[in-house]
Design a protein around this motif. Sequence first.
Motif, PDB file in Angstrom:
ATOM      1  N   PRO A  59      13.175  -3.809  -5.467  1.00  0.00           N
ATOM      2  CA  PRO A  59      12.913  -3.550  -3.965  1.00  0.00           C
ATOM      3  C   PRO A  59      12.055  -2.134  -3.807  1.00  0.00           C
ATOM      4  CG  PRO A  59      15.236  -3.193  -4.814  1.00  0.00           C
ATOM      5  CD  PRO A  59      14.515  -4.081  -5.728  1.00  0.00           C
ATOM      6  N   ASP A  60      11.849  -1.328  -5.128  1.00  0.00           N
ATOM      7  CA  ASP A  60      11.466  -0.190  -5.088  1.00  0.00           C
ATOM      8  C   ASP A  60      10.017  -0.114  -5.628  1.00  0.00           C
ATOM      9  OD1 ASP A  60      13.583   1.087  -4.090  1.00  0.00           O
ATOM     10  OD2 ASP A  60      14.326   1.500  -5.972  1.00  0.00           O
ATOM     11  N   ARG A  61       9.431  -1.434  -5.742  1.00  0.00           N
ATOM     12  CA  ARG A  61       8.176  -1.609  -6.360  1.00  0.00           C
ATOM     13  C   ARG A  61       7.083  -1.241  -5.479  1.00  0.00           C
ATOM     14  NH1 ARG A  61       4.955  -7.242  -8.224  1.00  0.00           N
ATOM     15  NH2 ARG A  61       3.070  -6.403  -9.056  1.00  0.00           N
ATOM     16  N   LYS A  62       6.213  -0.285  -5.830  1.00  0.00           N
ATOM     17  CA  LYS A  62       4.855   0.199  -5.087  1.00  0.00           C
ATOM     18  C   LYS A  62       3.815  -0.676  -5.501  1.00  0.00           C
ATOM     19  CE  LYS A  62       6.808   4.302  -3.265  1.00  0.00           C
ATOM     20  NZ  LYS A  62       6.729   5.912  -3.146  1.00  0.00           N
ATOM     21  N   ARG A  63       2.835  -1.318  -4.892  1.00  0.00           N
ATOM     22  CA  ARG A  63       1.627  -2.120  -5.032  1.00  0.00           C
ATOM     23  C   ARG A  63       0.431  -1.231  -5.151  1.00  0.00           C
ATOM     24  NH1 ARG A  63       3.423  -7.413  -5.494  1.00  0.00           N
ATOM     25  NH2 ARG A  63       5.402  -7.870  -4.790  1.00  0.00           N
ATOM     26  N   PRO A  64      -0.618  -1.522  -5.455  1.00  0.00           N
ATOM     27  CA  PRO A  64      -2.134  -0.939  -5.135  1.00  0.00           C
ATOM     28  C   PRO A  64      -2.378  -1.690  -3.595  1.00  0.00           C
ATOM     29  CG  PRO A  64      -2.138  -1.883  -7.178  1.00  0.00           C
ATOM     30  CD  PRO A  64      -0.672  -2.427  -6.677  1.00  0.00           C
ATOM     31  N   MET A  65      -3.231  -0.893  -3.065  1.00  0.00           N
ATOM     32  CA  MET A  65      -3.851  -1.421  -1.719  1.00  0.00           C
ATOM     33  C   MET A  65      -5.263  -1.446  -2.118  1.00  0.00           C
ATOM     34  SD  MET A  65      -3.603  -2.209   1.572  1.00  0.00           S
ATOM     35  CE  MET A  65      -1.941  -1.520   2.387  1.00  0.00           C
ATOM     36  N   VAL A  66      -5.939  -2.700  -1.595  1.00  0.00           N
ATOM     37  CA  VAL A  66      -7.240  -2.980  -1.482  1.00  0.00           C
ATOM     38  C   VAL A  66      -7.846  -2.965  -0.183  1.00  0.00           C
ATOM     39  CG1 VAL A  66      -8.973  -4.119  -2.365  1.00  0.00           C
ATOM     40  CG2 VAL A  66      -7.070  -4.058  -3.866  1.00  0.00           C
ATOM     41  N   ILE A  67      -8.781  -2.128   0.308  1.00  0.00           N
ATOM     42  CA  ILE A  67      -9.603  -2.387   1.553  1.00  0.00           C
ATOM     43  C   ILE A  67     -10.674  -2.756   1.547  1.00  0.00           C
ATOM     44  CG2 ILE A  67     -10.368  -0.790   3.498  1.00  0.00           C
ATOM     45  CD1 ILE A  67      -8.363   1.566   2.544  1.00  0.00           C
ATOM     46  N   CYS A  69      -1.507  -7.539  -5.212  1.00  0.00           N
ATOM     47  CA  CYS A  69      -1.755  -6.272  -4.480  1.00  0.00           C
ATOM     48  C   CYS A  69      -1.571  -6.291  -2.895  1.00  0.00           C
ATOM     49  CB  CYS A  69      -3.549  -5.819  -4.654  1.00  0.00           C
ATOM     50  SG  CYS A  69      -3.719  -5.443  -6.479  1.00  0.00           S
ATOM     51  N   ASN A  70      -1.484  -5.188  -2.223  1.00  0.00           N
ATOM     52  CA  ASN A  70      -1.546  -5.294  -0.712  1.00  0.00           C
ATOM     53  C   ASN A  70      -3.055  -5.194  -0.395  1.00  0.00           C
ATOM     54  OD1 ASN A  70       1.202  -5.443   0.091  1.00  0.00           O
ATOM     55  ND2 ASN A  70       1.604  -3.298  -0.711  1.00  0.00           N
ATOM     56  N   ALA A  71      -3.298  -5.674   0.913  1.00  0.00           N
ATOM     57  CA  ALA A  71      -4.941  -5.634   1.095  1.00  0.00           C
ATOM     58  C   ALA A  71      -4.879  -5.327   2.771  1.00  0.00           C
ATOM     59  CB  ALA A  71      -5.173  -6.786   0.886  1.00  0.00           C
ATOM     60  N   CYS A  72      -6.085  -4.857   2.653  1.00  0.00           N
ATOM     61  CA  CYS A  72      -6.594  -4.446   4.564  1.00  0.00           C
ATOM     62  C   CYS A  72      -8.065  -5.104   4.656  1.00  0.00           C
ATOM     63  CB  CYS A  72      -6.718  -2.852   4.409  1.00  0.00           C
ATOM     64  SG  CYS A  72      -5.074  -2.029   4.441  1.00  0.00           S
ATOM     65  N   LEU A  73      -8.113  -5.442   5.795  1.00  0.00           N
ATOM     66  CA  LEU A  73      -9.479  -5.626   6.205  1.00  0.00           C
ATOM     67  C   LEU A  73     -10.105  -4.686   7.178  1.00  0.00           C
ATOM     68  CD1 LEU A  73      -9.558  -9.711   7.053  1.00  0.00           C
ATOM     69  CD2 LEU A  73     -10.913  -8.541   5.334  1.00  0.00           C
TER      70      LEU A  73
END
Length: 273
Positions: free
Chosen positions: A32-40, A67-71
């Motif tokens: 539950p505490d895992r933090k992921r990279p974020m790709v934009i 990874c989490n990701a954004c557009l």
Amino acid sequence: MELEEYTLSVPGQRTGEAKLLVYRIGTNKSAPDRKRPMVIVCGGGGYENISDREQEPIVLQFLAMGCNACLLEYSVAPNVFPTALLELASAVALVRRYAGEWMVDKNKIITCGFSAGGHLAASLGVFWNREKVHRLLNVRPEDVKPNGQILCYPVITAGEKAHRGSVEKLLRIDCEDKEKLDLVSLEKQVTSDVPKTFLWHTLTDQAVPVENSLYFADALHKNGVNFELHIYPMGGHGLSLATEETGGTDEDMILPYCAGWIDMVKAWVKHNF
């Protein structure tokens, strides 16, 4: 997966024009505490529009990597430089601000740009600590700094090997201003502060010549920046994933040999982040 939409307002931009779509993987109960990279992700389109093929299909690949990701739906013509740059910087600052809530590692924020979107991503890579960027947004330089950048057949230079359409849309009435042309020729703006970089291009790209990536890689090398460069001997411009998913019925856009770039990006992200 959770999806949220944010409006980005920055100086010099028509209010509400830029949007950030945030895709987040749900919390894993076993970690539950895992933090992921974020790709934009910044799709291409010559600063005139944004290609659908270089948006959500790419986001889904990064989600599959964990990874989490954004557009980023950034501003295009008639908006001019540095509007889109400020929007991307604002997007990075937003992700960093909500990193704890979104379970994102604030030291693993990566930009990914295609063609003109590659120019946008690389622009933040070279300009993130310039006063005109962080001062206009009223943030600290470290708030808008990308930790890495993935540049896919990017527009880089405004010189002899430029994609002239992108330059004209980016600068509009200033497209013959040598000082402005030098400013957006990103190979001339590289310093040792540029984040680690992954580049790929095709040798036979007729729209954005391969020299764009070669110039940038050379500048990165001269400034001691960590980078990885892949040049494929075949393939035109705008391949995206180079699969049926993004190529559709256009056989020229379906090149299994080039499709391997996404696996190499996965290895690059895993090794570096």
